[in-house]
Design a protein around this motif. Structure first.
Motif, PDB file in Angstrom:
ATOM      1  N   LEU A 111       0.807  -1.217   0.000  1.00 28.99           N
ATOM      2  CA  LEU A 111       0.000   0.000   0.000  1.00 28.99           C
ATOM      3  C   LEU A 111       0.844   1.274   0.000  1.00 28.99           C
ATOM      4  CD1 LEU A 111      -2.742  -1.233   2.494  1.00 28.99           C
ATOM      5  CD2 LEU A 111      -2.914  -1.075   0.006  1.00 28.99           C
ATOM      6  N   SER A 112       2.040   1.201   0.553  1.00 26.35           N
ATOM      7  CA  SER A 112       2.889   2.401   0.602  1.00 26.35           C
ATOM      8  C   SER A 112       3.373   2.828  -0.787  1.00 26.35           C
ATOM      9  CB  SER A 112       4.099   2.161   1.509  1.00 26.35           C
ATOM     10  OG  SER A 112       4.892   1.113   0.981  1.00 26.35           O
ATOM     11  N   GLU A 113       3.282   1.918  -1.776  1.00 22.59           N
ATOM     12  CA  GLU A 113       3.746   2.237  -3.131  1.00 22.59           C
ATOM     13  C   GLU A 113       2.632   2.759  -4.028  1.00 22.59           C
ATOM     14  OE1 GLU A 113       5.774  -1.208  -4.708  1.00 22.59           O
ATOM     15  OE2 GLU A 113       6.885  -1.503  -2.846  1.00 22.59           O
ATOM     16  N   VAL A 114       1.410   2.765  -3.541  1.00 18.60           N
ATOM     17  CA  VAL A 114       0.276   3.216  -4.354  1.00 18.60           C
ATOM     18  C   VAL A 114       0.308   4.744  -4.459  1.00 18.60           C
ATOM     19  CG1 VAL A 114      -2.246   3.303  -4.491  1.00 18.60           C
ATOM     20  CG2 VAL A 114      -1.098   1.212  -3.710  1.00 18.60           C
ATOM     21  N   MET A 115       0.070   5.254  -5.667  1.00 21.66           N
ATOM     22  CA  MET A 115       0.113   6.701  -5.911  1.00 21.66           C
ATOM     23  C   MET A 115      -1.314   7.255  -6.025  1.00 21.66           C
ATOM     24  SD  MET A 115       3.465   7.162  -6.428  1.00 21.66           S
ATOM     25  CE  MET A 115       3.762   8.585  -7.440  1.00 21.66           C
ATOM     26  N   THR A 116      -1.414   8.557  -5.875  1.00 25.27           N
ATOM     27  CA  THR A 116      -2.661   9.222  -6.270  1.00 25.27           C
ATOM     28  C   THR A 116      -2.394   9.878  -7.620  1.00 25.27           C
ATOM     29  OG1 THR A 116      -1.998  11.156  -5.019  1.00 25.27           O
ATOM     30  CG2 THR A 116      -3.517   9.662  -3.944  1.00 25.27           C
ATOM     31  N   ASP A 117      -3.428  10.008  -8.414  1.00 23.77           N
ATOM     32  CA  ASP A 117      -3.308  10.567  -9.762  1.00 23.77           C
ATOM     33  C   ASP A 117      -4.370  11.645  -9.893  1.00 23.77           C
ATOM     34  OD1 ASP A 117      -3.460  11.159 -12.453  1.00 23.77           O
ATOM     35  OD2 ASP A 117      -3.158   9.106 -13.130  1.00 23.77           O
ATOM     36  N   ASN A 118      -3.929  12.880 -10.046  1.00 25.49           N
ATOM     37  CA  ASN A 118      -4.885  13.990 -10.129  1.00 25.49           C
ATOM     38  C   ASN A 118      -5.485  14.145 -11.516  1.00 25.49           C
ATOM     39  OD1 ASN A 118      -4.450  14.674  -7.422  1.00 25.49           O
ATOM     40  ND2 ASN A 118      -2.598  15.813  -7.964  1.00 25.49           N
ATOM     41  N   ASN A 119      -5.050  13.316 -12.460  1.00 26.91           N
ATOM     42  CA  ASN A 119      -5.538  13.449 -13.841  1.00 26.91           C
ATOM     43  C   ASN A 119      -6.525  12.361 -14.235  1.00 26.91           C
ATOM     44  OD1 ASN A 119      -3.811  15.691 -14.359  1.00 26.91           O
ATOM     45  ND2 ASN A 119      -2.103  14.249 -14.434  1.00 26.91           N
ATOM     46  N   ILE A 120      -7.023  11.601 -13.250  1.00 25.87           N
ATOM     47  CA  ILE A 120      -8.025  10.571 -13.583  1.00 25.87           C
ATOM     48  C   ILE A 120      -9.176  11.244 -14.336  1.00 25.87           C
ATOM     49  CG2 ILE A 120      -9.803   9.092 -12.571  1.00 25.87           C
ATOM     50  CD1 ILE A 120      -7.741   8.384 -10.378  1.00 25.87           C
ATOM     51  N   PRO A 121      -9.532  10.726 -15.515  1.00 26.84           N
ATOM     52  CA  PRO A 121     -10.545  11.412 -16.324  1.00 26.84           C
ATOM     53  C   PRO A 121     -11.888  11.512 -15.590  1.00 26.84           C
ATOM     54  CG  PRO A 121      -9.400   9.734 -17.612  1.00 26.84           C
ATOM     55  CD  PRO A 121      -8.983   9.547 -16.196  1.00 26.84           C
ATOM     56  N   LEU A 122     -12.424  12.732 -15.564  1.00 26.02           N
ATOM     57  CA  LEU A 122     -13.726  13.012 -14.957  1.00 26.02           C
ATOM     58  C   LEU A 122     -14.581  13.664 -16.030  1.00 26.02           C
ATOM     59  CD1 LEU A 122     -15.398  13.076 -12.270  1.00 26.02           C
ATOM     60  CD2 LEU A 122     -14.587  15.439 -12.010  1.00 26.02           C
ATOM     61  N   ILE A 123     -15.646  12.991 -16.426  1.00 20.43           N
ATOM     62  CA  ILE A 123     -16.452  13.435 -17.568  1.00 20.43           C
ATOM     63  C   ILE A 123     -17.796  13.961 -17.062  1.00 20.43           C
ATOM     64  CG2 ILE A 123     -17.369  12.785 -19.837  1.00 20.43           C
ATOM     65  CD1 ILE A 123     -14.410  12.081 -19.687  1.00 20.43           C
ATOM     66  N   ASP A 124     -18.126  15.183 -17.461  1.00 23.22           N
ATOM     67  CA  ASP A 124     -19.428  15.775 -17.140  1.00 23.22           C
ATOM     68  C   ASP A 124     -20.385  15.457 -18.286  1.00 23.22           C
ATOM     69  OD1 ASP A 124     -21.647  17.323 -16.641  1.00 23.22           O
ATOM     70  OD2 ASP A 124     -20.531  19.166 -16.208  1.00 23.22           O
ATOM     71  N   LEU A 125     -21.339  14.576 -18.022  1.00 26.32           N
ATOM     72  CA  LEU A 125     -22.219  14.116 -19.098  1.00 26.32           C
ATOM     73  C   LEU A 125     -23.259  15.153 -19.513  1.00 26.32           C
ATOM     74  CD1 LEU A 125     -22.741  10.349 -18.208  1.00 26.32           C
ATOM     75  CD2 LEU A 125     -21.149  11.360 -19.836  1.00 26.32           C
ATOM     76  N   THR A 126     -23.364  16.263 -18.764  1.00 32.65           N
ATOM     77  CA  THR A 126     -24.300  17.323 -19.192  1.00 32.65           C
ATOM     78  C   THR A 126     -23.584  18.409 -19.988  1.00 32.65           C
ATOM     79  OG1 THR A 126     -24.012  18.450 -17.065  1.00 32.65           O
ATOM     80  CG2 THR A 126     -25.934  17.010 -17.288  1.00 32.65           C
ATOM     81  N   SER A 127     -22.316  18.232 -20.264  1.00 27.86           N
ATOM     82  CA  SER A 127     -21.581  19.239 -21.038  1.00 27.86           C
ATOM     83  C   SER A 127     -22.277  19.468 -22.379  1.00 27.86           C
ATOM     84  CB  SER A 127     -20.150  18.764 -21.289  1.00 27.86           C
ATOM     85  OG  SER A 127     -19.539  19.580 -22.264  1.00 27.86           O
ATOM     86  N   PRO A 128     -22.477  20.752 -22.764  1.00 30.87           N
ATOM     87  CA  PRO A 128     -23.132  21.020 -24.058  1.00 30.87           C
ATOM     88  C   PRO A 128     -22.246  20.665 -25.252  1.00 30.87           C
ATOM     89  CG  PRO A 128     -22.441  23.072 -22.997  1.00 30.87           C
ATOM     90  CD  PRO A 128     -22.175  21.972 -22.026  1.00 30.87           C
ATOM     91  N   ASP A 129     -20.934  20.530 -25.016  1.00 33.00           N
ATOM     92  CA  ASP A 129     -20.006  20.217 -26.103  1.00 33.00           C
ATOM     93  C   ASP A 129     -19.910  18.698 -26.269  1.00 33.00           C
ATOM     94  OD1 ASP A 129     -17.921  19.954 -27.876  1.00 33.00           O
ATOM     95  OD2 ASP A 129     -16.624  21.436 -26.906  1.00 33.00           O
TER      96      ASP A 129
ATOM     97  N   GLU B 142     -19.143  16.788 -28.796  1.00 27.93           N
ATOM     98  CA  GLU B 142     -17.939  16.264 -29.458  1.00 27.93           C
ATOM     99  C   GLU B 142     -16.792  16.144 -28.467  1.00 27.93           C
ATOM    100  OE1 GLU B 142     -17.466  14.897 -32.428  1.00 27.93           O
ATOM    101  OE2 GLU B 142     -19.624  15.119 -32.650  1.00 27.93           O
ATOM    102  N   ARG B 143     -16.706  17.116 -27.573  1.00 27.55           N
ATOM    103  CA  ARG B 143     -15.627  17.071 -26.582  1.00 27.55           C
ATOM    104  C   ARG B 143     -15.811  15.888 -25.636  1.00 27.55           C
ATOM    105  NH1 ARG B 143     -14.076  21.687 -22.137  1.00 27.55           N
ATOM    106  NH2 ARG B 143     -12.515  20.449 -21.081  1.00 27.55           N
ATOM    107  N   VAL B 144     -17.063  15.618 -25.240  1.00 27.47           N
ATOM    108  CA  VAL B 144     -17.340  14.475 -24.364  1.00 27.47           C
ATOM    109  C   VAL B 144     -16.916  13.170 -25.056  1.00 27.47           C
ATOM    110  CG1 VAL B 144     -19.177  13.111 -23.278  1.00 27.47           C
ATOM    111  CG2 VAL B 144     -19.172  15.610 -23.056  1.00 27.47           C
ATOM    112  N   ILE B 145     -17.257  13.039 -26.333  1.00 28.39           N
ATOM    113  CA  ILE B 145     -16.885  11.838 -27.095  1.00 28.39           C
ATOM    114  C   ILE B 145     -15.357  11.689 -27.135  1.00 28.39           C
ATOM    115  CG2 ILE B 145     -16.894  10.788 -29.400  1.00 28.39           C
ATOM    116  CD1 ILE B 145     -19.686  12.196 -29.783  1.00 28.39           C
ATOM    117  N   THR B 146     -14.668  12.803 -27.414  1.00 24.24           N
ATOM    118  CA  THR B 146     -13.200  12.778 -27.495  1.00 24.24           C
ATOM    119  C   THR B 146     -12.583  12.419 -26.148  1.00 24.24           C
ATOM    120  OG1 THR B 146     -13.263  14.433 -29.243  1.00 24.24           O
ATOM    121  CG2 THR B 146     -11.165  14.145 -28.104  1.00 24.24           C
ATOM    122  N   GLU B 147     -13.100  13.030 -25.074  1.00 22.33           N
ATOM    123  CA  GLU B 147     -12.550  12.773 -23.735  1.00 22.33           C
ATOM    124  C   GLU B 147     -12.742  11.315 -23.327  1.00 22.33           C
ATOM    125  OE1 GLU B 147     -14.415  15.561 -21.104  1.00 22.33           O
ATOM    126  OE2 GLU B 147     -12.967  17.153 -21.541  1.00 22.33           O
TER     127      GLU B 147
END
Length: 343
Positions: free
Chosen positions: A30-48, A50-55
């Motif tokens: 457990l001491s070797e496990v990292m946190t990652d601040n870039n885990i993808p978080l997708i907002d499904l109500t985004s008006p864009d 195409e961007r949601v599909i790309t993300e």
């Protein structure tokens, strides 16, 4: 109760029983496990859109999973699902004994670990497995205690299915396929659920809630305990990262069938559950699975003219039987279906 006693019915222990202790080479470190601040978080109500599909496409290529917010399932329902699941595991032993089984093919069952008939080391987990589609077929066999269990969980199952099918449409589009391509290939998808209970564990460094594995299905929607972390995923083949719970987010894991359909472009993510010395933890995993007769093979447009597909065609039934005949953490089951010349 069967000889494999449920963890949720025994008194809290000061040390870990021998049968749960992993060999030193196979511990969570457990001491070797990292946190990652870039885990993808997708907002499904985004008006864009195409961007949601790309993300989502980028998340499927790089991580094999992502989190979604504004997914259409109410915060109130998510809280009720967690609460009623915990109430179930706190029922008296004799009440839970009615549902206990260690037969993996049984569609409604309460059990412990992963596959107690086969494994040599057990996992620090109890779980309630429920088949959920078609609901009217399975609902009568579900627990009727707690009293609100059927109503809350069936409502959640219905909403999770709609979300899963919607996400499969976006994943299809992200691969350059028709929106309904994946749904059509998978057929009338089965749906099942695991309500997981991980009790407090006296020595969490020595065991797992679930060891590393990929999911054999198409897509998994995970409701995490909002207060207690436990899910970890493997990034870049060698680094475990913690997926800490976010308020009202759901975790979307790609399963093996989407790796095959994408001709290996998208990843079925290796993940595991670790346990906690201070707190019990719950999670609810919902699985959308191809129908058994669905023929899985890479989408033709994703295979270059001169190339052989990465994976051979197979039926989901063939795949699922192979998956359950192995240990959970053996080599990726998809390797057994790789096109021979690429081995």
């Amino acid at each position: 109760m069967a000889k494999h006693q449920l963890l949720s019915t025994v008194e809290r222990r000061e040390t870990l029983p021998e049968s749960y202790i992993r060999p030193e080479s196979d511990r969570p470190r457990l001491s070797e496990v990292m946190t990652d601040n870039n885990i993808p978080l997708i907002d499904l109500t985004s008006p864009d859109k195409e961007r949601v599909i790309t993300e989502i496409g980028l998340a499927c290529q790089t991580y094999g999973f992502f989190q979604v917010i504004n997914h259409g399932i109410s915060e109130d329902l998510l809280e009720k699902v967690m609460a009623v699941g915990l109430q179930f595991f706190r029922l008296p032993a004799e009440e839970k004994a009615k549902l206990y089984s260690d037969e993996p093919s049984k569609k409604i069952r309460l059990s412990t670990s992963f596959n107690v008939r086969k494994e040599t080391v057990h996992n620090w987990r109890d779980y309630l497995r429920l088949h959920c589609h078609p609901l009217e077929e399975f609902l009568p066999e579900w627990p009727s205690n707690p009293e609100s269990f059927k109503e809350i969980i069936s409502t959640y199952c219905h909403e999770v299915r709609l979300l899963g099918l919607r996400l499969l449409g976006v994943i299809s589009l992200s691969l350059g396929l028709e929106e309904d391509y994946i749904e059509k290939v998978l057929g009338e998808q089965e749906q099942h659920m695991a309500v997981n209970y991980y009790p407090q564990c006296p020595e969490p460094d020595l065991t797992f809630g679930l060891p590393k594995h990929t999911d054999p299905n198409a897509i998994t929607i995970l409701l995490q305990d909002p207060k207690v972390a436990g899910l970890q995923v493997l990034k870049d083949g060698d680094q475990w990262i913690a997926v800490n719970p976010r308020p009202n987010a759901l975790v979307i894991n790609l399963g093996d069938q989407l790796q095959a359909l994408s001709n290996g472009a998208y990843k079925s993510v290796w993940h595991r559950a670790v346990v906690n010395a201070a707190q019990e933890r719950m999670s609810v995993a919902s699985f959308l699975c191809p129908c058994n007769s669905a023929v899985i093979s890479p989408a033709p447009s994703l295979v270059a003219d001169e190339d052989a597909p990465v994976y051979q065609s197979y039926t989901y039934d063939e795949y699922y039987k192979k998956f359950w005949s192995r240990n959970l953490d053996q080599e990726h089951c998809l390797e057994l279906f790789r096109t021979p010349k690429l081995q």
